[in-house]
Scaffold this active site. Sequence first.
Site, PDB file in Angstrom:
ATOM      1  N   LYS A  21       0.830  -1.121   0.383  1.00 22.25           N
ATOM      2  CA  LYS A  21      -0.325   0.335   0.302  1.00 22.25           C
ATOM      3  C   LYS A  21       0.655   1.058   0.267  1.00 22.25           C
ATOM      4  CE  LYS A  21      -2.013  -0.971   3.015  1.00 22.25           C
ATOM      5  NZ  LYS A  21      -1.664  -2.379   4.316  1.00 22.25           N
ATOM      6  N   ARG A  96      -8.924   0.469   9.108  1.00 21.37           N
ATOM      7  CA  ARG A  96      -9.141  -0.527   9.423  1.00 21.37           C
ATOM      8  C   ARG A  96     -10.369  -1.142  10.184  1.00 21.37           C
ATOM      9  NH1 ARG A  96      -2.835   0.640   8.687  1.00 21.37           N
ATOM     10  NH2 ARG A  96      -1.903  -1.112   8.911  1.00 21.37           N
ATOM     11  N   ARG A 130      11.435  -5.823   4.606  1.00 24.52           N
ATOM     12  CA  ARG A 130      11.123  -4.606   4.450  1.00 24.52           C
ATOM     13  C   ARG A 130      11.976  -3.761   5.107  1.00 24.52           C
ATOM     14  NH1 ARG A 130       5.115  -2.633   4.751  1.00 24.52           N
ATOM     15  NH2 ARG A 130       5.221  -2.952   6.984  1.00 24.52           N
ATOM     16  N   ARG A 158      11.652  -1.183  10.624  1.00 19.31           N
ATOM     17  CA  ARG A 158      10.692  -0.787  11.267  1.00 19.31           C
ATOM     18  C   ARG A 158      10.831  -1.618  12.406  1.00 19.31           C
ATOM     19  NH1 ARG A 158       4.861   0.445   8.113  1.00 19.31           N
ATOM     20  NH2 ARG A 158       4.354  -0.945   9.849  1.00 19.31           N
ATOM     21  N   ARG A 169      -0.275  -8.499  13.513  1.00 14.44           N
ATOM     22  CA  ARG A 169      -0.909  -7.511  12.698  1.00 14.44           C
ATOM     23  C   ARG A 169      -1.494  -8.616  11.471  1.00 14.44           C
ATOM     24  NH1 ARG A 169       4.173  -5.026  10.836  1.00 14.44           N
ATOM     25  NH2 ARG A 169       3.230  -3.667   9.270  1.00 14.44           N
TER      26      ARG A 169
HETATM   27  P1  AMP Z   1       0.716   0.334   8.511  1.00 19.03           P
HETATM   28  O1  AMP Z   1       2.218   2.267   8.674  1.00 19.03           O
HETATM   29  O2  AMP Z   1      -0.124   1.012   8.283  1.00 19.03           O
HETATM   30  O3  AMP Z   1       1.027  -0.814   8.256  1.00 19.03           O
HETATM   31  O4  AMP Z   1       0.723   0.953  10.522  1.00 19.03           O
HETATM   32  C1  AMP Z   1       1.088  -0.393  11.263  1.00 19.03           C
HETATM   33  C2  AMP Z   1       1.132  -0.198  12.411  1.00 19.03           C
HETATM   34  O5  AMP Z   1      -0.172   1.170  13.059  1.00 19.03           O
HETATM   35  C3  AMP Z   1      -0.677  -0.831  12.828  1.00 19.03           C
HETATM   36  O6  AMP Z   1       0.268  -2.451  13.205  1.00 19.03           O
HETATM   37  C4  AMP Z   1      -1.415  -0.423  13.464  1.00 19.03           C
HETATM   38  O7  AMP Z   1      -0.959  -0.723  15.201  1.00 19.03           O
HETATM   39  C5  AMP Z   1      -1.672   1.371  13.901  1.00 19.03           C
HETATM   40  N1  AMP Z   1      -2.236   1.749  12.728  1.00 19.03           N
HETATM   41  C6  AMP Z   1      -2.005   2.022  11.439  1.00 19.03           C
HETATM   42  N2  AMP Z   1      -3.228   3.088  10.931  1.00 19.03           N
HETATM   43  C7  AMP Z   1      -4.296   2.265  11.491  1.00 19.03           C
HETATM   44  C8  AMP Z   1      -5.919   2.386  11.537  1.00 19.03           C
HETATM   45  N3  AMP Z   1      -6.550   2.558  10.903  1.00 19.03           N
HETATM   46  N4  AMP Z   1      -5.894   1.683  12.458  1.00 19.03           N
HETATM   47  C9  AMP Z   1      -5.677   0.830  13.621  1.00 19.03           C
HETATM   48  N5  AMP Z   1      -4.031   0.888  14.166  1.00 19.03           N
HETATM   49  C10 AMP Z   1      -3.799   1.693  12.875  1.00 19.03           C
END
Ligand code: AMP
Length: 217
Positions: A21, A96, A130, A158, A169
């Site tokens: 994404k 999400r 990654r 990360r 996740r």
């Molecule tokens: P991402 O970078 O989108 O993979 O997000 C990293 C982490 O941030 C996720 O594993 C969640 O812990 C948190 N996170 C990001 N976006 C959301 C969301 N829309 N709702 C809940 N948690 C989120």
Amino acid sequence: MSSVSRAPSSIVLFGPPGAGKGTQAGNISRVTGKPQVSTGDMLRAAVKEGSQLGAEAKEYMEAGLLVPDEIIIGLISERMMHDDATEGVLFDGFPRTIAQAEELSKITNVSLVIMIQVPDEDIIDRIVGRRMDPRTGDIYHVKFNPAPSDITPRLVQRKDDTEETVRSRLDAYHDQTKPLSSWYNEVSKDSDLRVISVDGRGSIDAVSKLIENEIGS
Ligand code: AMP
């Protein structure tokens, strides 16, 4: 004299963690002219800043759990008040949960959902390899998209990209996020919403092309 006005509308980029994404968002943003809004990036910035919100979010993120809906909705509501959001934005990693999608529908009109499909068995490899360039935010992969050698020494992984956290996740994705795909498909039956689905397993360029073709058709 009146002119036909096009209603502002937003795009949702949807898919499991590691689907690409964040990688695809830059190109989609360029093609559509919509600014990228990534809740993951906003949360990581809050953690780095050391704000109270960041401290709260950090515990969930490091455990591979979703951050509570109230925190996310608060961040998005504030972000959507910025000038660059008036014509709609490209959401990356949001919504999400169904509760987040319901709140979102009160804030902006979503006209397109792009679902990037990648099977579970590919996800772990994609995420664990990654790496990110902290200077530019560019995302690389040790095997599938290696960085130029002069950049490699400064790449970081990360904190939540370890195998153990990725499994949590993925569980969160299946339990809380995946149901949203049927939810959006249902919404599309009674509205102008378009839902498109692309195979995310090809190269970065191949997936970009698939998305561009779908958006344009
Ligand atoms: P991402 O970078 O989108 O993979 O997000 C990293 C982490 O941030 C996720 O594993 C969640 O812990 C948190 N996170 C990001 N976006 C959301 C969301 N829309 N709702 C809940 N948690 C989120």
